[in-house]
Design a protein around this motif. Structure first.
Motif, PDB file in Angstrom:
ATOM      1  N   LEU A 192       5.712  10.424  -0.061  1.00  0.00           N
ATOM      2  CA  LEU A 192       4.957   9.247  -0.476  1.00  0.00           C
ATOM      3  C   LEU A 192       5.909   8.055  -0.494  1.00  0.00           C
ATOM      4  CD1 LEU A 192       2.161   8.289  -1.412  1.00  0.00           C
ATOM      5  CD2 LEU A 192       2.928   8.621  -3.777  1.00  0.00           C
ATOM      6  N   VAL A 193       5.555   7.007   0.260  1.00  0.00           N
ATOM      7  CA  VAL A 193       6.416   5.840   0.440  1.00  0.00           C
ATOM      8  C   VAL A 193       5.625   4.588   0.063  1.00  0.00           C
ATOM      9  CG1 VAL A 193       7.819   4.541   2.100  1.00  0.00           C
ATOM     10  CG2 VAL A 193       7.637   7.027   2.298  1.00  0.00           C
ATOM     11  N   ALA A 194       6.319   3.599  -0.541  1.00  0.00           N
ATOM     12  CA  ALA A 194       5.679   2.325  -0.878  1.00  0.00           C
ATOM     13  C   ALA A 194       6.760   1.270  -1.062  1.00  0.00           C
ATOM     14  CB  ALA A 194       4.828   2.449  -2.140  1.00  0.00           C
ATOM     15  N   ASN A 195       6.325   0.010  -1.049  1.00  0.00           N
ATOM     16  CA  ASN A 195       7.226  -1.128  -1.223  1.00  0.00           C
ATOM     17  C   ASN A 195       7.303  -1.454  -2.712  1.00  0.00           C
ATOM     18  OD1 ASN A 195       8.811  -3.344  -0.846  1.00  0.00           O
ATOM     19  ND2 ASN A 195       7.242  -4.625   0.092  1.00  0.00           N
ATOM     20  N   VAL A 196       8.340  -0.958  -3.390  1.00  0.00           N
ATOM     21  CA  VAL A 196       8.488  -1.115  -4.834  1.00  0.00           C
ATOM     22  C   VAL A 196       9.889  -1.629  -5.137  1.00  0.00           C
ATOM     23  CG1 VAL A 196       6.817   0.705  -5.353  1.00  0.00           C
ATOM     24  CG2 VAL A 196       9.217   1.283  -5.071  1.00  0.00           C
ATOM     25  N   HIS A 197      10.112  -1.966  -6.415  1.00  0.00           N
ATOM     26  CA  HIS A 197      11.442  -2.376  -6.859  1.00  0.00           C
ATOM     27  C   HIS A 197      12.375  -1.183  -6.796  1.00  0.00           C
ATOM     28  CE1 HIS A 197      10.731  -6.480  -8.221  1.00  0.00           C
ATOM     29  NE2 HIS A 197       9.535  -6.079  -8.624  1.00  0.00           N
ATOM     30  N   ASN A 198      13.517  -1.405  -6.201  1.00  0.00           N
ATOM     31  CA  ASN A 198      14.477  -0.320  -5.988  1.00  0.00           C
ATOM     32  C   ASN A 198      15.875  -0.855  -6.266  1.00  0.00           C
ATOM     33  OD1 ASN A 198      15.888   1.920  -5.220  1.00  0.00           O
ATOM     34  ND2 ASN A 198      15.162   1.958  -3.113  1.00  0.00           N
ATOM     35  N   ARG A 199      16.607  -0.143  -7.081  1.00  0.00           N
ATOM     36  CA  ARG A 199      17.988  -0.522  -7.332  1.00  0.00           C
ATOM     37  C   ARG A 199      18.840   0.049  -6.213  1.00  0.00           C
ATOM     38  NH1 ARG A 199      18.824   1.823 -11.924  1.00  0.00           N
ATOM     39  NH2 ARG A 199      20.374   3.364 -11.326  1.00  0.00           N
ATOM     40  N   GLN A 248     -10.178   7.971  -3.478  1.00  0.00           N
ATOM     41  CA  GLN A 248     -10.077   7.082  -4.625  1.00  0.00           C
ATOM     42  C   GLN A 248      -9.092   5.937  -4.376  1.00  0.00           C
ATOM     43  OE1 GLN A 248      -9.087   9.502  -8.008  1.00  0.00           O
ATOM     44  NE2 GLN A 248     -11.064  10.586  -8.026  1.00  0.00           N
ATOM     45  N   HIS A 249      -8.118   6.183  -3.518  1.00  0.00           N
ATOM     46  CA  HIS A 249      -7.131   5.153  -3.181  1.00  0.00           C
ATOM     47  C   HIS A 249      -7.225   4.786  -1.700  1.00  0.00           C
ATOM     48  CE1 HIS A 249      -5.567   7.242  -6.741  1.00  0.00           C
ATOM     49  NE2 HIS A 249      -5.051   6.079  -7.091  1.00  0.00           N
ATOM     50  N   GLY A 250      -8.442   4.887  -1.138  1.00  0.00           N
ATOM     51  CA  GLY A 250      -8.607   4.650   0.293  1.00  0.00           C
ATOM     52  C   GLY A 250      -8.217   3.250   0.734  1.00  0.00           C
ATOM     53  N   ASP A 251      -8.470   2.246  -0.141  1.00  0.00           N
ATOM     54  CA  ASP A 251      -8.140   0.862   0.234  1.00  0.00           C
ATOM     55  C   ASP A 251      -6.647   0.596   0.174  1.00  0.00           C
ATOM     56  OD1 ASP A 251     -10.826   0.413   0.557  1.00  0.00           O
ATOM     57  OD2 ASP A 251     -11.098  -0.375  -1.485  1.00  0.00           O
ATOM     58  N   ASN A 252      -5.914   1.388  -0.590  1.00  0.00           N
ATOM     59  CA  ASN A 252      -4.476   1.158  -0.772  1.00  0.00           C
ATOM     60  C   ASN A 252      -3.653   2.330  -0.266  1.00  0.00           C
ATOM     61  OD1 ASN A 252      -4.912  -1.335  -2.111  1.00  0.00           O
ATOM     62  ND2 ASN A 252      -5.357  -0.234  -4.006  1.00  0.00           N
ATOM     63  N   LEU A 253      -4.176   3.040   0.723  1.00  0.00           N
ATOM     64  CA  LEU A 253      -3.481   4.232   1.216  1.00  0.00           C
ATOM     65  C   LEU A 253      -3.607   4.314   2.730  1.00  0.00           C
ATOM     66  CD1 LEU A 253      -2.044   6.971   0.746  1.00  0.00           C
ATOM     67  CD2 LEU A 253      -4.313   8.003   0.504  1.00  0.00           C
ATOM     68  N   LYS A 254      -2.481   4.597   3.378  1.00  0.00           N
ATOM     69  CA  LYS A 254      -2.450   4.847   4.820  1.00  0.00           C
ATOM     70  C   LYS A 254      -1.767   6.190   5.026  1.00  0.00           C
ATOM     71  CE  LYS A 254      -3.279   2.099   7.666  1.00  0.00           C
ATOM     72  NZ  LYS A 254      -4.500   1.777   8.433  1.00  0.00           N
ATOM     73  N   ILE A 255      -2.429   7.084   5.741  1.00  0.00           N
ATOM     74  CA  ILE A 255      -1.920   8.451   5.944  1.00  0.00           C
ATOM     75  C   ILE A 255      -1.425   8.575   7.372  1.00  0.00           C
ATOM     76  CG2 ILE A 255      -2.484  10.902   5.918  1.00  0.00           C
ATOM     77  CD1 ILE A 255      -4.610  10.333   3.841  1.00  0.00           C
ATOM     78  N   TYR A 256      -0.189   8.982   7.507  1.00  0.00           N
ATOM     79  CA  TYR A 256       0.429   9.236   8.811  1.00  0.00           C
ATOM     80  C   TYR A 256       0.675  10.744   8.899  1.00  0.00           C
ATOM     81  CZ  TYR A 256       3.962   9.280  12.521  1.00  0.00           C
ATOM     82  OH  TYR A 256       4.681   9.545  13.663  1.00  0.00           O
ATOM     83  N   LYS A 270       0.839  -1.187   0.000  1.00  0.00           N
ATOM     84  CA  LYS A 270       0.000   0.000   0.000  1.00  0.00           C
ATOM     85  C   LYS A 270       0.878   1.243   0.000  1.00  0.00           C
ATOM     86  CE  LYS A 270      -3.894  -2.022   2.550  1.00  0.00           C
ATOM     87  NZ  LYS A 270      -4.786  -1.876   3.716  1.00  0.00           N
ATOM     88  N   PHE A 271       0.258   2.373  -0.418  1.00  0.00           N
ATOM     89  CA  PHE A 271       0.937   3.660  -0.323  1.00  0.00           C
ATOM     90  C   PHE A 271       0.904   4.145   1.122  1.00  0.00           C
ATOM     91  CE2 PHE A 271      -0.299   3.866  -4.868  1.00  0.00           C
ATOM     92  CZ  PHE A 271       0.954   4.130  -5.403  1.00  0.00           C
ATOM     93  N   MET A 272       2.012   4.726   1.565  1.00  0.00           N
ATOM     94  CA  MET A 272       2.077   5.350   2.887  1.00  0.00           C
ATOM     95  C   MET A 272       2.433   6.824   2.684  1.00  0.00           C
ATOM     96  SD  MET A 272       4.223   4.353   6.337  1.00  0.00           S
ATOM     97  CE  MET A 272       5.833   4.494   5.572  1.00  0.00           C
ATOM     98  N   LEU A 273       1.516   7.699   3.056  1.00  0.00           N
ATOM     99  CA  LEU A 273       1.723   9.135   2.917  1.00  0.00           C
ATOM    100  C   LEU A 273       2.155   9.704   4.264  1.00  0.00           C
ATOM    101  CD1 LEU A 273       1.553  11.661   1.145  1.00  0.00           C
ATOM    102  CD2 LEU A 273      -0.862  11.878   1.803  1.00  0.00           C
ATOM    103  N   LEU A 274       3.383  10.212   4.332  1.00  0.00           N
ATOM    104  CA  LEU A 274       3.916  10.810   5.556  1.00  0.00           C
ATOM    105  C   LEU A 274       3.772  12.312   5.471  1.00  0.00           C
ATOM    106  CD1 LEU A 274       7.218   8.743   5.923  1.00  0.00           C
ATOM    107  CD2 LEU A 274       5.013   8.296   6.981  1.00  0.00           C
ATOM    108  N   ILE A 275       3.026  12.900   6.392  1.00  0.00           N
ATOM    109  CA  ILE A 275       2.834  14.348   6.454  1.00  0.00           C
ATOM    110  C   ILE A 275       3.398  14.819   7.783  1.00  0.00           C
ATOM    111  CG2 ILE A 275       1.171  16.225   6.392  1.00  0.00           C
ATOM    112  CD1 ILE A 275      -0.714  14.403   4.849  1.00  0.00           C
ATOM    113  N   LEU A 276       4.522  15.517   7.733  1.00  0.00           N
ATOM    114  CA  LEU A 276       5.206  16.000   8.926  1.00  0.00           C
ATOM    115  C   LEU A 276       4.993  17.502   9.010  1.00  0.00           C
ATOM    116  CD1 LEU A 276       6.678  13.301   8.036  1.00  0.00           C
ATOM    117  CD2 LEU A 276       8.585  14.086   9.398  1.00  0.00           C
TER     118      LEU A 276
END
Length: 626
Positions: A321-328, A287-295, A247-253
């Motif tokens: 905006l943070v997520a678990n994706v392919h990263n080199r 629209q992305h409520g099921d795949n989004l967590k807001i901190y 899921k997407f993780m939105l960090l708002i500091l």
């Protein structure tokens, strides 16, 4: 680096790869001989457990294990090739280049798949002991402050560089102002446009709910829709959920948004009231409520402050905006890891929404694919669990059937054994009954030879079939002696013929039938009477041997006394004569000096006790079979 040697093969792994290999072994429990193949499988899937596990459980995972993606030439190899080409003077024309194989004209990013994988900053969980570290840091700062407050010289040395830097900054600021006025350009920006600098220490007493209270106070009713989308869980909990479920993780500091105007971060307040709480922004989040967590937190909170320090942030207003994706992560391998996808723009509402849409549009397909693979893997696991559960249930049912079958067989064997034992017991009881009657008859014959002049009572017996028998008894005979005597008489005269043999001859005939009967092997094997002529024994000798055989047979079933299948009834007055060995005949007025008794069978239709007991046993067997 860990080195694994297996079957003359050597594998150099990093610590992270070794941990992935251990996790793979814990999940699959693969055989030790498959270690090299498992390492190749993990390498082919870039050490991604989910993909490797999915391939492993497909069953054909050992195919194409030796495949490896072609590597693009390094910069040194390209330079060496160009240098060699320049020396030889060989150049390709357009036609010659067209004749080259297609693989030689493929761009480098197609030859090396890692070339298309982005290299993004990595985001980690907070340490589990970050609160303890925060307390230690705070205590150290207090100790340093106390140390310098007690020593004025150290305090001067500490603050002198800062003082010089501040004086230089003020000089440059004044110079900036003079230049701006000289060119008539106001380069100064209002304070509200600057972000709030993260403080050196958080407010340790603040809780996550305090941030939500500040947001409600600042935004009023507009904050309800926003707060309904924000999570009250801790950062690590949100991090774990987004990492495991893609899921997407939105960090708002945010900086301080409530309190005195001097201590409020106006940029954070403006961003909160005009951007985040805007209906269009809320709609984008939904629209992305099921795949989004807001901190969302303020940097004064201990957890948010520790997170900002871990991310090495200097200013408070950050929207990441943070997520678990392919990263080199490095130039050698790529893997899925929680990565920083984008730092969203916070200067205006359109720019914020456009940056959000661009980041989501770019990484949503990858997350959807990962979620699909995760769901397939989870479904495969559930199917396997259901199969294992069904198999276990089948085993349990088979075990229950086997136990029930064994129980029935055991009950049947016990029933057969009990039936045979009961039949044997009935046979021995019958034999004891007959021997007792014959022994009494022998004793009576021996007494008849020594006739005494003692007074006797004549008792008339009438049987149920109309026969009449008169027997004489002494006054010292007991009621049980009467029962035994009449039973013996009926037993000896049961089959009467026209020629009545003597009583002794009847006794001999009955004894021969008993000892020659194969069913009475229990008495004939050890008896001194079998195989010998009974007439060679005197009555006293025969009585002693018969008494010995009776004692041996009755001991097998612990039989103390025999029972009778009839009852003696006195007609006038009608009463039952008990089978009592302690009552003498002379004490019963209805029998002494003379009397009359009826012999009534205890069983209907002349059936014997053994027949009734046999019928009861057959009824029980029928019930069991049913």
């Amino acid at each position: 680096m860990p080195v694994i040697e297996h079957n003359d093969q050597r594998f150099e792994l990093s610590h992270a790869e070794e941990q992935k290999l251990n996790e793979f072994q814990m999940i699959t429990s693969f055989a030790a001989d498959e270690l090299s193949n498992v390492i190749k499988l993990l390498r082919n899937h870039s050490w991604q457990l989910e993909h490797a596990l999915g391939r492993y459980f497909d069953g054909n995972w050992k195919e194409n294990l030796d495949y490896s993606a072609p590597h693009s030439p390094t910069a040194e190899q390209v330079a060496a090739g160009d240098h060699q080409q320049a020396q030889t003077g060989s150049h390709f024309t357009d036609n010659q280049e067209a004749d080259l194989p297609i693989s030689s004209r493929i761009p480098n990013f197609l030859e090396n798949p890692l070339g298309v994988v982005p290299k993004l900053p990595v985001v980690h969980r907070l340490p589990y002991n970050y609160k303890e570290k925060l307390k230690i840091l705070t205590s150290r700062q207090n100790q340093v402050t106390d140390l310098y407050s007690k020593n004025s010289l150290l305090l001067t040395v500490l603050f002198l560089p800062n003082l010089l830097i501040k004086i230089g900054a003020h000089l440059f600021s004044w110079l900036d102002i003079l230049i701006s006025y000289a060119f008539k350009v106001n380069l100064n920006k209002p304070r509200t446009q600057y972000n709030w600098m993260i403080p050196n220490r958080p407010q340790e007493e603040r809780q996550p709910k305090d941030t939500f209270t500040d947001i409600t106070e600042v935004c009023g009713d507009n904050a309800k829709d926003l707060l309904s989308l924000c999570s009250t869980e801790s950062y690590n909990q949100i991090f774990d959920e987004c990492e495991s479920k893609y899921k997407f993780m939105l960090l708002i500091l945010l900086g301080p948004i409530a309190g005195d105007e001097k201590n409020v971060c106006h940029s954070s307040k403006t961003f909160l009231t005009h951007f985040l709480c805007h209906p269009s922004t809320i709609e984008l989040f939904k629209q992305h409520g099921d795949n989004l967590k807001i901190y969302i937190r303020t940097v004064n909170d201990p957890e948010c402050w520790a997170l900002s320090k871990q991310l090495k942030l200097k200013y408070s207003l950050e929207c990441l905006l943070v997520a678990n994706v392919h990263n080199r992560v490095n130039s050698n391998s790529g893997s899925q890891i929680m990565s920083l996808l984008a730092a969203l723009k916070t200067k205006s509402l359109p720019r914020f929404q456009d940056s959000w849409k661009a980041a989501v549009r770019r990484y949503s397909p990858e997350l959807v694919v990962s979620q699909t693979e995760l769901n397939e893997l989870e479904m495969a696991r559930k199917i396997k669990e259901l199969q294992d559960e069904a198999y276990q249930m089948s085993l349990n049912k088979d075990l229950e059937k086997q136990l029930e079958r064994e129980k029935q067989e055991k009950e049947l064997k016990e029933m057969i054994l009990s039936k045979s034992q009961k039949e044997e017991s009935l046979k021995i009881k019958k034999l004891c009954y007959e021997l007792t009657l014959l022994l009494h008859s022998l004793t009576a014959e021996n007494e008849d030879e020594n006739v005494t002049k003692e007074k006797k009572s004549d008792i008339l017996f009438r049987t149920s079939d109309g026969k009449r028998v008169v027997r004489k008894y002494k006054g010292t005979d007991t009621l049980r002696d009467i029962y035994i005597d009449i039973a013996a008489h009926l037993y000896l005269t049961a089959s009467e013929s026209s020629t009545q043999p003597k009583t002794l001859d009847r006794i001999y005939e009955k004894l021969r039938n008993i000892y020659e009967n194969p069913e009475n092997s229990c008495i004939a094997e050890e008896s001194d009477i079998k195989g010998k002529s009974l007439k060679f024994f005197t009555i006293t000798q025969l009585e002693a041997k018969l008494r010995k055989d009776l004692s041996r047979v009755s001991s097998k079933i612990q039989l103390k006394d025999v029972s009778f299948d009839f009852e003696l009834i006195s007609p006038f007055p009608r009463c039952s004569i008990p089978n009592d060995p302690s009552v003498f005949l002379q004490t019963r007025s209805e029998l002494w000096p003379n009397g009359s008794l009826l012999v009534e069978s205890l069983y209907d239709d002349g059936s014997s006790e053994e027949e009734y007991e046999g019928n009861d046993q057959e009824d029980q067997d029928d019930n069991i079979n049913e």
